[in-house]
Design a protein around this motif. Sequence first.
Motif, short mmCIF file in Angstrom:
data_model
loop_
_atom_site.label_atom_id
_atom_site.label_comp_id
_atom_site.label_asym_id
_atom_site.label_seq_id
_atom_site.Cartn_x
_atom_site.Cartn_y
_atom_site.Cartn_z
N TYR A 17 2.25 -22.93 -26.33
CA TYR A 17 2.83 -22.37 -27.19
C TYR A 17 4.40 -21.95 -26.07
O TYR A 17 4.17 -21.30 -25.53
CB TYR A 17 3.20 -21.77 -28.39
CG TYR A 17 1.44 -22.55 -28.69
CD1 TYR A 17 1.61 -23.25 -30.02
CD2 TYR A 17 0.15 -22.19 -28.21
CE1 TYR A 17 0.65 -23.98 -30.68
CE2 TYR A 17 -1.01 -22.70 -29.46
CZ TYR A 17 -1.11 -23.39 -30.14
OH TYR A 17 -1.82 -24.13 -31.02
N LEU A 18 5.54 -22.40 -27.44
CA LEU A 18 6.63 -22.17 -27.08
C LEU A 18 7.63 -21.29 -28.47
O LEU A 18 7.72 -21.85 -29.29
CB LEU A 18 8.39 -23.03 -26.56
CG LEU A 18 9.50 -22.32 -26.50
CD1 LEU A 18 9.59 -21.24 -25.38
CD2 LEU A 18 10.16 -23.35 -25.84
N LEU A 19 7.61 -20.06 -28.70
CA LEU A 19 8.08 -19.61 -29.18
C LEU A 19 9.74 -18.49 -29.12
O LEU A 19 9.76 -18.04 -28.70
CB LEU A 19 7.06 -17.73 -29.30
CG LEU A 19 5.59 -18.10 -30.14
CD1 LEU A 19 5.26 -16.99 -29.67
CD2 LEU A 19 5.34 -19.54 -31.06
N CYS A 20 10.65 -19.06 -30.33
CA CYS A 20 12.48 -18.68 -29.04
C CYS A 20 12.74 -18.02 -31.15
O CYS A 20 12.02 -18.20 -32.06
CB CYS A 20 12.60 -20.12 -29.63
SG CYS A 20 11.93 -21.40 -28.40
N GLY A 21 13.06 -17.26 -30.89
CA GLY A 21 13.90 -16.77 -31.76
C GLY A 21 14.55 -15.01 -31.15
O GLY A 21 14.45 -14.36 -29.71
N PRO A 22 15.95 -14.53 -32.40
CA PRO A 22 15.93 -13.05 -31.64
C PRO A 22 15.30 -12.28 -31.53
O PRO A 22 13.68 -11.50 -32.19
CB PRO A 22 17.17 -12.93 -32.88
CG PRO A 22 16.65 -14.05 -33.64
CD PRO A 22 15.93 -15.07 -33.57
N ARG A 23 15.48 -10.64 -30.84
CA ARG A 23 14.33 -10.07 -31.23
C ARG A 23 13.83 -9.24 -31.99
O ARG A 23 15.01 -9.40 -33.31
CB ARG A 23 15.18 -8.56 -29.94
CG ARG A 23 16.70 -7.50 -31.17
CD ARG A 23 17.81 -7.11 -30.10
NE ARG A 23 17.61 -6.50 -30.53
CZ ARG A 23 19.35 -6.56 -31.08
NH1 ARG A 23 19.56 -7.91 -31.57
NH2 ARG A 23 19.77 -5.91 -31.90
N GLY A 24 13.00 -9.07 -32.17
CA GLY A 24 12.35 -7.74 -33.28
C GLY A 24 11.62 -8.88 -34.56
O GLY A 24 12.00 -7.94 -35.60
N THR A 25 11.44 -10.03 -33.98
CA THR A 25 11.17 -10.89 -35.27
C THR A 25 9.75 -11.65 -35.36
O THR A 25 9.26 -11.76 -36.53
CB THR A 25 12.49 -12.40 -35.24
OG1 THR A 25 12.19 -12.74 -34.27
CG2 THR A 25 14.22 -11.96 -35.60
N GLY A 26 9.07 -11.14 -34.37
CA GLY A 26 7.65 -10.88 -34.53
C GLY A 26 6.99 -12.42 -33.89
O GLY A 26 5.83 -12.85 -33.66
N LYS A 27 7.53 -12.28 -32.55
CA LYS A 27 7.63 -13.93 -31.58
C LYS A 27 6.11 -12.93 -30.83
O LYS A 27 4.65 -13.19 -30.88
CB LYS A 27 7.88 -14.02 -30.21
CG LYS A 27 9.86 -14.60 -31.02
CD LYS A 27 10.25 -14.87 -29.87
CE LYS A 27 11.15 -13.59 -29.50
NZ LYS A 27 12.15 -12.86 -30.40
N THR A 28 6.14 -11.86 -29.73
CA THR A 28 5.11 -11.61 -29.17
C THR A 28 4.08 -11.10 -30.32
O THR A 28 2.58 -11.15 -29.49
CB THR A 28 5.26 -10.52 -28.52
OG1 THR A 28 6.30 -9.62 -28.03
CG2 THR A 28 4.39 -9.63 -27.28
N SER A 29 4.21 -10.57 -31.30
CA SER A 29 2.85 -9.87 -32.16
C SER A 29 2.37 -11.61 -32.83
O SER A 29 0.89 -11.77 -32.69
CB SER A 29 4.02 -9.03 -33.60
OG SER A 29 3.96 -8.35 -33.12
N THR A 30 3.27 -11.88 -32.54
CA THR A 30 2.48 -13.69 -33.38
C THR A 30 1.41 -14.22 -32.03
O THR A 30 0.77 -14.60 -32.29
CB THR A 30 3.52 -14.54 -33.40
OG1 THR A 30 3.97 -14.34 -34.49
CG2 THR A 30 2.99 -16.04 -34.04
N ALA A 31 1.60 -13.79 -31.08
CA ALA A 31 1.52 -14.46 -29.60
C ALA A 31 -0.02 -13.57 -29.21
O ALA A 31 -0.86 -14.23 -29.34
CB ALA A 31 2.21 -14.12 -27.62
N ARG A 32 -0.31 -12.31 -30.10
CA ARG A 32 -1.18 -11.75 -29.39
C ARG A 32 -2.26 -12.30 -30.23
O ARG A 32 -3.71 -12.39 -30.90
CB ARG A 32 -0.81 -9.94 -29.89
CG ARG A 32 -0.30 -9.60 -28.71
CD ARG A 32 0.10 -8.22 -28.84
NE ARG A 32 0.86 -7.64 -27.04
CZ ARG A 32 1.35 -6.31 -27.38
NH1 ARG A 32 0.81 -6.15 -28.43
NH2 ARG A 32 1.62 -6.08 -26.11
#
Length: 549
Positions: free
Chosen positions: A41-56
């Motif tokens: 999966y590749l999660l793209c977007g601005p900082r602080g929008t939930g990418k790392t949280s969604t990955a966990r």
Amino acid sequence: MTNQVLYRKWRPQKLADVVGQESVTQTLQRAVATDRISHAYLLCGPRGTGKTSTARILAKAVNCKSPIDGEPDNECHACVSISEGRALDLIEIDAASNRGIDDIRSLSDKINFAPNEFRYKVYIIDEVHMLTEQAFNALLKTLEEPPDHAIFILATTEAHKVPLTIISRCQRYDFRRIPLSAMSQKLAELCGAEGVEATEEALEILARSATGSLRDAENLLEQAVVSYGSPLQGDQIRDMLGLGGDAEALKLARHVVAKTVGEGLSTITEVSNSGADLRQLQRSVTEFLRSVMLIKSGSTDELGYSEEVTTQLRAAASGSELSHLLRAIKAFSSADMRHDSSSPLPLELALVESSLAPEPVSQQAPARQTQAAAPARQQQPPRSAAPNSNQNYSGASRQTQQRQPDNRPASRPPPRRDMSEPLPEDPAARLEVQWPEILRALRNTGSRFKLGPVLRSARGVSLDGSRIVAPFTHESHFERFKGEMDNPSVKREVSAIINQAMGADYEIVGQLSTENNGPTRKQANQSHLVRAAQLMGARIVEQREEGQP
């Protein structure tokens, strides 16, 4: 309050808790529920929008013993260990620190080992765009065909720096900036959970200052709670963020819309003398003007201001013009405050520039420019124009003409013919009128030499039946004309131009004038080369005419 910062303490634990990313979370939730899990999966977007949280959360969901509609139950051993950060089968890699090829090779060597306790071994590579080109190349094969027990989740804020070969091997999900309303609601929930009272205005200011990043908004909220305690007021947040000049910015925006330059300049001076940040004033004014433009255009959703400010913006928009608002936004947004942020001059120039009406484009402007350029043309050395047939020319060379005084008025380029006047019926008169236009049309015609300048040296152009005779006094000009006319494509182009100008079929021919062709003995004696040789002791033994054996 605890020692853990708010954004970590209240990190989302379910996909449904991720704020403002419903399109992404719902898709991932259905994928887990239907067991259609991708290997990358590749999660793209601005900082602080939930990418790392969604990955966990996704790592918990795929390893959960009893998921509920694609959501982790947060009670099993896998969910608890991942939430507490002690899971051995969840490997998080910071690509900004481990960006070399050796790091990726180490990952590729270890990926074949089976998971220690979970169903899947999940690799989260954060800021993946920081990997080197060699590291990306080493990752390609592993990413394309990983073991069945491995899942890659790549996160980046700059997807354009990730090679297309990597993107094509992943399922891509784009995270968007969190809307103001959703962020304000989330901040209100955090305040309730933390036992902090905050006004709606204060939360809106925090949400607007975070520019779509929930992590930034949570950090600002914690800073405000530490600074002022409970309850939080809008004025306190403005003071903390340096937004105390919002009232002055709104007043300046109203002056810009109303085109009251004097009052606007006074407002800028007051803000400058108070020591406020003029760059923040610039940003605030630009944002207010943008809001006025949106209201004027009929788009008023989620402006993010209080009711009082919104009312003033609506009042300003009622008497504004879109064209003026466009000029004002461009002027203030392009004001350069980088070199001297304490100087009010860029803002003053932007105010005056936006208030000035654009100059209307007059249809007579080209005529005025032509008249203004006429004196300049008179100062330049005039080109030799085609003379009338009744003028008498001597065969003197150009050097002799320069030495003899010429009392005749300087020749000027032939004026353009008035297209409204009818052309003469007589062919000779028509040629005299159209000859300057023919020369202009031929100025770019020719393979080696342009025929327009070459034909300007012809003297006494005349008609001889269906032929236009162009006499040349210089053999070099005649040879250039003859050489160009020997080219069939050039000859066809010349014939087309002449036939169109004359309204009939004519053939132009060159003629070398034998009259006065070649220097006389007197002219030869006056040559500067002859005189220089005589000064060095030379003497004239014999003189011959050019072409004489």
